[in-house]
Design a protein around this motif. Structure first.
Motif, PDB file in Angstrom:
ATOM      1  N   THR A  84      47.474 -22.746  35.109  1.00 21.44           N
ATOM      2  CA  THR A  84      48.734 -22.464  35.808  1.00 21.44           C
ATOM      3  C   THR A  84      49.764 -21.898  34.839  1.00 21.44           C
ATOM      4  OG1 THR A  84      48.295 -24.199  37.437  1.00 21.44           O
ATOM      5  CG2 THR A  84      50.575 -23.469  37.228  1.00 21.44           C
ATOM      6  N   LEU A  85      49.830 -22.456  33.650  1.00 19.83           N
ATOM      7  CA  LEU A  85      50.770 -21.950  32.649  1.00 19.83           C
ATOM      8  C   LEU A  85      50.418 -20.535  32.189  1.00 19.83           C
ATOM      9  CD1 LEU A  85      51.349 -25.148  30.485  1.00 19.83           C
ATOM     10  CD2 LEU A  85      52.977 -24.040  32.035  1.00 19.83           C
ATOM     11  N   LEU A  86      49.157 -20.172  32.263  1.00 19.75           N
ATOM     12  CA  LEU A  86      48.743 -18.826  31.846  1.00 19.75           C
ATOM     13  C   LEU A  86      49.361 -17.722  32.708  1.00 19.75           C
ATOM     14  CD1 LEU A  86      44.975 -19.339  30.945  1.00 19.75           C
ATOM     15  CD2 LEU A  86      46.880 -18.902  29.372  1.00 19.75           C
ATOM     16  N   TYR A  87      49.772 -18.056  33.921  1.00 21.40           N
ATOM     17  CA  TYR A  87      50.440 -17.052  34.755  1.00 21.40           C
ATOM     18  C   TYR A  87      51.694 -16.512  34.058  1.00 21.40           C
ATOM     19  CZ  TYR A  87      47.574 -18.118  38.855  1.00 21.40           C
ATOM     20  OH  TYR A  87      46.527 -18.278  39.731  1.00 21.40           O
ATOM     21  N   LEU A  88      52.306 -17.332  33.214  1.00 23.54           N
ATOM     22  CA  LEU A  88      53.516 -16.908  32.512  1.00 23.54           C
ATOM     23  C   LEU A  88      53.256 -15.752  31.549  1.00 23.54           C
ATOM     24  CD1 LEU A  88      55.007 -20.427  31.693  1.00 23.54           C
ATOM     25  CD2 LEU A  88      55.755 -18.835  33.486  1.00 23.54           C
ATOM     26  N   LEU A  89      52.002 -15.568  31.162  1.00 27.34           N
ATOM     27  CA  LEU A  89      51.655 -14.507  30.215  1.00 27.34           C
ATOM     28  C   LEU A  89      51.290 -13.191  30.894  1.00 27.34           C
ATOM     29  CD1 LEU A  89      49.431 -16.624  27.790  1.00 27.34           C
ATOM     30  CD2 LEU A  89      51.881 -16.087  27.588  1.00 27.34           C
ATOM     31  N   LEU A  93      49.089  -6.506  36.903  1.00 29.15           N
ATOM     32  CA  LEU A  93      47.852  -6.894  37.573  1.00 29.15           C
ATOM     33  C   LEU A  93      46.656  -6.498  36.707  1.00 29.15           C
ATOM     34  CD1 LEU A  93      46.813  -8.164  40.215  1.00 29.15           C
ATOM     35  CD2 LEU A  93      46.523  -5.844  41.071  1.00 29.15           C
ATOM     36  N   SER A  94      45.805  -7.463  36.421  1.00 32.12           N
ATOM     37  CA  SER A  94      44.601  -7.219  35.626  1.00 32.12           C
ATOM     38  C   SER A  94      43.543  -8.243  36.022  1.00 32.12           C
ATOM     39  CB  SER A  94      44.913  -7.321  34.124  1.00 32.12           C
ATOM     40  OG  SER A  94      45.120  -8.673  33.763  1.00 32.12           O
ATOM     41  N   PRO A  95      42.305  -8.065  35.571  1.00 31.91           N
ATOM     42  CA  PRO A  95      41.244  -9.028  35.897  1.00 31.91           C
ATOM     43  C   PRO A  95      41.556 -10.454  35.418  1.00 31.91           C
ATOM     44  CG  PRO A  95      40.282  -7.007  35.048  1.00 31.91           C
ATOM     45  CD  PRO A  95      41.767  -6.888  34.869  1.00 31.91           C
ATOM     46  N   VAL A  96      42.451 -10.574  34.466  1.00 35.13           N
ATOM     47  CA  VAL A  96      42.795 -11.898  33.939  1.00 35.13           C
ATOM     48  C   VAL A  96      43.337 -12.806  35.037  1.00 35.13           C
ATOM     49  CG1 VAL A  96      44.303 -13.127  32.311  1.00 35.13           C
ATOM     50  CG2 VAL A  96      43.206 -10.990  31.628  1.00 35.13           C
TER      51      VAL A  96
END
Length: 146
Positions: A84-89, A93-96
């Motif tokens: 959830t915290l990774l959304y901040l990075l 829009l990408s495959p990530v």
């Protein structure tokens, strides 16, 4: 009895914070639009959570019979919270974002499925209705806070 109350209190607290984070997922479609996605991306990304949940739930059930509930709940919460915290990075829009959504779903399934199972095991039969009522109330309160 005190140990059961302690375990139940910790589980309810964890579930509260986790479901508060889930409340923020209602904003994910707006975030996807903001980073350059369109309605098709929104549907696919949101749908990934369902598909990955369906796939990971049986595995989580199998693992919950083999290893400690504490380990599964902790691992699930760490994966869910970390993803959830990774959304901040993410700024485009990408495959990530697809990978993050899958990880988030698998972490949530691992934590919540195991927590439900553990609660059903530790609450005495004569107090199950009351125990699950507290569990449901915690979830509803968390959605309201999120």
């Amino acid at each position: 009895m005190i140990q059961i109350l302690h375990i139940l209190s910790v589980i309810l607290l964890v579930i509260f914070f986790s479901f508060t984070a889930i409340g923020f997922m209602f904003l994910l479609p707006k975030f996807i639009l903001k980073i350059g996605g369109h309605e098709g991306n929104i549907g696919f990304i949101m749908g990934l959570a369902l598909v990955s949940s369906i796939i990971s739930a049986p595995l989580t059930g199998f693992l919950s019979d083999k290893i400690s509930s504490k380990i599964l709940i902790t691992a699930g919460i760490l994966v869910y919270s970390g993803s959830t915290l990774l959304y901040l990075l993410i700024n485009k829009l990408s495959p990530v974002i697809y990978i993050i959504r899958i990880l988030q779903s698998v972490g949530g399934v691992c934590a919540f499925t195991t927590a439900f199972s553990l609660i059903s095991k530790i609450i005495p039969e004569e107090k199950k209705a009351r125990g699950f009522a507290y569990f449901a109330a915690t979830i509803q309160l968390a959605y309201s806070a999120g």
